[in-house]
Scaffold this motif. Sequence first.
Motif, mmCIF file in Angstrom:
data_model
loop_
_atom_site.group_PDB
_atom_site.id
_atom_site.type_symbol
_atom_site.label_atom_id
_atom_site.label_comp_id
_atom_site.label_asym_id
_atom_site.label_seq_id
_atom_site.Cartn_x
_atom_site.Cartn_y
_atom_site.Cartn_z
ATOM 1 N N LYS A 1 -2.922 4.699 7.823
ATOM 2 C CA LYS A 1 -4.341 4.461 7.191
ATOM 3 C C LYS A 1 -3.809 3.012 6.595
ATOM 4 C CE LYS A 1 -8.036 5.777 3.801
ATOM 5 N NZ LYS A 1 -7.995 4.202 3.329
ATOM 6 N N ALA A 2 -2.739 3.038 5.754
ATOM 7 C CA ALA A 2 -2.242 1.783 5.230
ATOM 8 C C ALA A 2 -2.171 0.456 6.206
ATOM 9 C CB ALA A 2 -0.964 1.930 4.553
ATOM 10 N N GLU B 1 -1.071 8.546 5.765
ATOM 11 C CA GLU B 1 -1.357 7.728 4.927
ATOM 12 C C GLU B 1 -0.545 6.334 5.215
ATOM 13 O OE1 GLU B 1 2.175 10.197 3.163
ATOM 14 O OE2 GLU B 1 0.625 10.313 4.670
ATOM 15 N N TYR B 2 0.495 6.464 5.890
ATOM 16 C CA TYR B 2 0.909 5.411 6.340
ATOM 17 C C TYR B 2 0.133 4.555 7.700
ATOM 18 C CZ TYR B 2 5.315 6.432 4.321
ATOM 19 O OH TYR B 2 6.484 6.809 3.228
ATOM 20 N N LYS C 1 0.869 -1.163 -0.079
ATOM 21 C CA LYS C 1 0.003 -0.147 0.050
ATOM 22 C C LYS C 1 0.861 1.194 0.015
ATOM 23 C CE LYS C 1 -4.201 -1.511 2.186
ATOM 24 N NZ LYS C 1 -3.905 -3.147 2.116
ATOM 25 N N THR C 2 2.045 1.138 0.386
ATOM 26 C CA THR C 2 2.743 2.329 0.646
ATOM 27 C C THR C 2 4.116 2.371 -0.299
ATOM 28 O OG1 THR C 2 4.394 1.397 2.324
ATOM 29 C CG2 THR C 2 2.263 2.908 3.176
ATOM 30 N N ASP D 1 -5.874 -0.414 7.414
ATOM 31 C CA ASP D 1 -6.688 -0.887 6.470
ATOM 32 C C ASP D 1 -6.124 -2.353 6.104
ATOM 33 O OD1 ASP D 1 -7.979 1.385 6.274
ATOM 34 O OD2 ASP D 1 -7.248 2.132 4.219
#
Length: 337
Positions: free
Chosen positions: A255-256, A252-253, A54-55, A259
Amino acid sequence: MFSKKSIAALSGLFIFGSAEIAIAADVTWQVSLWGKRRAFTEHVEKLAESVAEKTDGKFKLELFYGAALSKSRENLDSISIGAFEMAQFCASYHADKNPTITVLELPMLPINDLETQRKVDLAVYAHPAVKKDLARWNATLLMSSLMPQYNFIGTGDAPSKLEDFNGMRVRALGGVGKAMKQIGAVPTTVTASETYGALDSGTVQAVSFAPHAHMAFKTVEVGKWYTTNLNPGTVNCPVVANTDALNALPPEYRKALEDSVAEAYDHYIANYGQVFKKFEPVLDERGIQRITFTDAELKRFHEAARKPVWDAWLKDMESKGLPGQELLDLVLNTAKG
């Protein structure tokens, strides 16, 4: 406190002319596990894989096995001081440090499959008292390590009735150990990594594990008999993050990471289905005798062990000012669906 690698997540602000562009720096978290890769750690393996995908590889979970970072009993303490960013531990290794989640280790809870266990664990982990409990160790609960009911592999004479456990030294943690004590067994809290040696040397005569652990820690190579349906309970082993490190992650990390938890659970449950398929043939290959208790013996076990252990746990929670009855009701109601 948390490691310098985590602090790097805060440093990705670059200025080009008059514009400010936030760019997330690469982050690597260290994850403390024990033993070797096995069904018990497959969700952590999947979590690391999903987060990296995802990242684009910018956020990595680096997994350390064999107590390379910390002993299993010390993982929670190490998380609290930021020695590393993520770890797995078992509540029964230090019940006094995490009393609220020991509700999930009470014997004979009405949880018959891993999907139900997942639902119950998530409900308990979300409870405010549980969050507050773990916050004392600067820890945030991410996910559990789902395990089916334990059963025993042992040496010596095989038990056929409850009285045969009287005086037997057994590796049994948490509520499993308390339940076995009610029928005269002598429980010990040998760690998983020490179990083979304890059984082989005769320090204990029987070991309670989920199927994957009987294979991973090689009790199947020593044992002579296996209880197919005693089902005294299981243990609860969360995966936690250091809260400071979690809060320092770029959005964003984080969330990754969050999730990816559902994917990790799904992978774990699918993988454990393969464990069940492998376990019976292993017992056959080793010539391990199956012991199946009668309904009458199981009823006696429940009557002797369940209510006394539950009542004692509730009394202990009340003495600590914790909402024991509320947590137990949450487990029972969630398990019903």
